[in-house]
Design a protein around this motif. Structure first.
Motif, PDB file in Angstrom:
ATOM      1  N   ILE A 213       0.818  -1.206   0.000  1.00 48.45           N
ATOM      2  CA  ILE A 213       0.000   0.000   0.000  1.00 48.45           C
ATOM      3  C   ILE A 213       0.857   1.263   0.000  1.00 48.45           C
ATOM      4  CG2 ILE A 213      -1.714   1.294   1.311  1.00 48.45           C
ATOM      5  CD1 ILE A 213      -2.836  -1.108  -0.099  1.00 48.45           C
ATOM      6  N   ALA A 214       1.921   1.291   0.775  1.00 46.91           N
ATOM      7  CA  ALA A 214       2.749   2.495   0.852  1.00 46.91           C
ATOM      8  C   ALA A 214       3.390   2.810  -0.494  1.00 46.91           C
ATOM      9  CB  ALA A 214       3.824   2.317   1.928  1.00 46.91           C
ATOM     10  N   ALA A 215       3.945   1.806  -1.156  1.00 39.93           N
ATOM     11  CA  ALA A 215       4.568   2.037  -2.468  1.00 39.93           C
ATOM     12  C   ALA A 215       3.518   2.434  -3.503  1.00 39.93           C
ATOM     13  CB  ALA A 215       5.311   0.782  -2.914  1.00 39.93           C
ATOM     14  N   LEU A 216       2.341   1.819  -3.414  1.00 40.02           N
ATOM     15  CA  LEU A 216       1.282   2.167  -4.360  1.00 40.02           C
ATOM     16  C   LEU A 216       0.822   3.616  -4.158  1.00 40.02           C
ATOM     17  CD1 LEU A 216      -0.505   1.004  -6.609  1.00 40.02           C
ATOM     18  CD2 LEU A 216      -2.135   0.309  -4.852  1.00 40.02           C
ATOM     19  N   ALA A 217       0.755   4.047  -2.924  1.00 38.01           N
ATOM     20  CA  ALA A 217       0.374   5.436  -2.656  1.00 38.01           C
ATOM     21  C   ALA A 217       1.398   6.407  -3.243  1.00 38.01           C
ATOM     22  CB  ALA A 217       0.229   5.644  -1.162  1.00 38.01           C
ATOM     23  N   ARG A 218       2.685   6.102  -3.087  1.00 40.48           N
ATOM     24  CA  ARG A 218       3.727   6.976  -3.654  1.00 40.48           C
ATOM     25  C   ARG A 218       3.636   7.038  -5.166  1.00 40.48           C
ATOM     26  NH1 ARG A 218       6.868   4.512   0.425  1.00 40.48           N
ATOM     27  NH2 ARG A 218       7.716   3.024  -1.095  1.00 40.48           N
ATOM     28  N   GLN A 219       3.341   5.903  -5.800  1.00 36.66           N
ATOM     29  CA  GLN A 219       3.224   5.907  -7.261  1.00 36.66           C
ATOM     30  C   GLN A 219       2.075   6.804  -7.718  1.00 36.66           C
ATOM     31  OE1 GLN A 219       2.899   1.729  -8.268  1.00 36.66           O
ATOM     32  NE2 GLN A 219       5.093   1.548  -8.664  1.00 36.66           N
ATOM     33  N   HIS A 220       0.919   6.687  -7.063  1.00 35.00           N
ATOM     34  CA  HIS A 220      -0.225   7.520  -7.447  1.00 35.00           C
ATOM     35  C   HIS A 220       0.034   8.998  -7.169  1.00 35.00           C
ATOM     36  CE1 HIS A 220      -3.387   4.725  -8.719  1.00 35.00           C
ATOM     37  NE2 HIS A 220      -2.926   3.868  -7.816  1.00 35.00           N
ATOM     38  N   GLN A 221       0.792   9.303  -6.160  1.00 36.28           N
ATOM     39  CA  GLN A 221       0.997  10.693  -5.781  1.00 36.28           C
ATOM     40  C   GLN A 221       2.168  11.369  -6.507  1.00 36.28           C
ATOM     41  OE1 GLN A 221       1.438  10.172  -1.556  1.00 36.28           O
ATOM     42  NE2 GLN A 221      -0.757  10.410  -1.146  1.00 36.28           N
ATOM     43  N   ALA A 222       3.159  10.576  -6.979  1.00 33.56           N
ATOM     44  CA  ALA A 222       4.357  11.198  -7.547  1.00 33.56           C
ATOM     45  C   ALA A 222       4.788  10.653  -8.906  1.00 33.56           C
ATOM     46  CB  ALA A 222       5.522  11.052  -6.565  1.00 33.56           C
ATOM     47  N   THR A 223       4.477   9.417  -9.243  1.00 32.06           N
ATOM     48  CA  THR A 223       4.974   8.822 -10.491  1.00 32.06           C
ATOM     49  C   THR A 223       4.074   9.189 -11.663  1.00 32.06           C
ATOM     50  OG1 THR A 223       5.830   6.948  -9.218  1.00 32.06           O
ATOM     51  CG2 THR A 223       5.639   6.661 -11.611  1.00 32.06           C
TER      52      THR A 223
END
Length: 498
Positions: A213-223
């Motif tokens: 979940i943490a990595a997925l959140a970073r992808q949606h917010q920054a990638t």
């Protein structure tokens, strides 16, 4: 209730079967008793009925659905029922399959079909946005595709009023960046989720695929979204629809819809929607057995049935072909073995193989003893039909006096054979009185009148070349005399008197 005989039921409906079950409750197929219309009834689970918070949310969902005007791209709300024993929402039954089932079964839909699904979903979201409702849980599981290719939006379970500050909730792979941080809900969040589903329809996979979940959140917010995976004409729609900031996206579903129609017509022509709907209808037709009213839909003649039948027939043909091929190989091996064995006549009492095939007819072997006396010179040696004085010289003198001397000269334990005579069934070989055969491992000096070839009498001499023998091909009126040259330096062959 189907599977729950003692559970509470909404009065006025006859339940048929259960369509699905989850942590929040279950959905059943039923018919309205007054007009026989099929409906879907969503029951809140018994466990959640004890939680006032979930009961309040369930009521809120019902109120939002009741406020929406009927729309062909959103499931219609019928009624809400609640008692001390349970709560339920009665909805229009969408006789189709979810977009999730279609993607899982058939993979990417193609550009025109993906545009058609996106347009239908945006029309359903626009109806909700018009009354200030934000869906907040747009995903393939909540998009239903009917048999004619039309799509409808369902499940407003976590919908809220636009502008409300709510906690982070939704389905993580489709949540907008602001939804992860618990920002205010707005139409831009639904636009983001719809674009993610559009990407998945085009490529068959989600744009961000982190496993936690943490990595997925970073992808949606920054990638940035991987727009290079979609067709070039549609990259602008994906790039703007998945912008990180809400103000950089389309302001509403209606604005996104206008841009979509312009891009689709320019890239695929004015008939793109008709072709896309036909494609969706074909994909939905492959999943007819999963329709809620599948018993009312004839399954004969569907592409799914033909495909499965073809696969079964193809497997059967392959198995039959492999079986026949195996039988042919076995038959060919058997024929080759029979021909190999038939090339050499084996007789009882012999276990020696000759390098050259011998075609010895038992009948001719049996005739030889009756004529040998008149070809032999007078001597005190016994007749071929009588038993040899030394059994070692002839192991089977009475049964086949000429069989063993004919076969054995080709292989000896101490020396290689010097003569390999080939005897035709009709040829009756003659015997020279001076021939000394070696019928056993230990040769003797006893002459044997049944020998058919001249053998080197010296056991210590090894042959340096192969002898040659002449043979008669036609049945002779007089017995032929085979001429054999002996390489061991023995006496020259003698003619047998006729």
């Amino acid at each position: 209730m189907y599977g729950h005989t003692d559970a509470w039921r909404v009065p006025g409906y006859t339940e048929i079967r259960e369509l699905g079950v989850g942590g929040g409750g279950r959905v059943v197929l039923a018919r309205h008793d007054a007009d026989d219309i099929p409906v879907a009834i969503k029951y809140l689970s018994d466990q959640l009925m004890t939680d006032l918070h979930f009961v309040a949310r369930f009521r809120h969902e019902a109120r939002l659905l009741a406020a929406m005007d009927p729309n062909p791209h959103a499931a219609r709300f019928y009624e809400y029922a609640e008692t001390s024993r349970g709560a339920a929402i009665v909805m229009e039954l969408v006789d189709g399959v979810s977009l999730r089932a279609m993607l899982r079964s058939e993979g990417p839909t193609g550009p025109e079909a993906a545009l058609t699904v996106l347009k239908g979903s945006l029309l359903g979201l626009a109806a909700a946005h018009e009354i200030g409702v934000v869906h907040r849980d747009y995903k393939p599981e909540n998009v239903m595709v009917e048999a004619d290719g039309n799509s409808k939006l369902v499940d407003f379970g976590i919908a809220v009023q636009a502008g409300e500050g709510v906690s982070a909730s939704g389905t993580p792979p489709y949540m907008a960046p602001e939804q992860w941080s618990g920002g205010r809900a707005g139409p831009a969040g639904d636009v983001y989720a719809a674009t993610v589903v559009f990407f998945e329809c085009l490529t068959g996979s989600r744009p961000f695929r982190a496993q936690n979940i943490a990595a997925l959140a970073r992808q949606h917010q920054a990638t940035p979204p991987p727009v290079d995976e979609v067709p070039p004409p549609l990259r602008g729609l994906v790039e703007r629809g998945m912008a990180k900031r809400p103000q950089d996206r389309y302001g509403s579903a209606e604005e996104f819809l206008r841009e979509l129609e312009t891009v689709a017509a320019g890239a695929y022509g004015p008939a793109w929607e008709e072709r896309g709907r036909r494609r969706l209808a074909a994909l939905a037709g492959l999943l007819v057995p999963f329709f809620p009213l599948k018993k009312d839909v004839p399954e004969a003649g569907t592409a799914l049935a033909e495909t499965r039948l073809g696969g079964l027939l193809g497997q059967a043909r392959m198995k039959i072909g492999l079986t026949l091929a195996g039988m042919v190989v076995i038959a060919a091996g058997t024929v080759a073995l029979v021909q190999t064995v038939s090339g050499t006549t084996l007789q009882a009492g012999t276990s020696i193989e000759t390098p050259s095939p011998l075609a010895l007819d038992p009948s001719s072997a049996g005739d030889a003893p009756t004529e040998e006396p008149e070809d032999s010179e007078p001597s005190p040696e016994p007749s071929p039909v009588s038993t040899s004085p030394k059994p070692a010289a002839s192991p089977t003198p009475v049964v086949r006096p000429t069989a063993k001397p004919t076969l054995r000269p080709t292989r000896r334990p101490t020396a290689k054979p010097t003569v390999k005579p080939t005897v035709r069934p009709t040829v009756k070989p003659t015997v020279r009185p001076t021939t000394r055969p070696k019928p056993s491992a230990k040769p003797t000096s006893q002459p044997d009148p049944t020998v058919t070839a001249t053998i080197d009498p010296q056991p210590t001499t090894r042959p340096t070349s192969r002898p040659t023998a002449t043979r008669t091909t036609a049945p002779p009126t007089t017995r032929p005399t085979p001429t054999v040259s002996e390489p061991g330096g023995s006496s020259p062959p003698q003619d047998v008197p006729r």
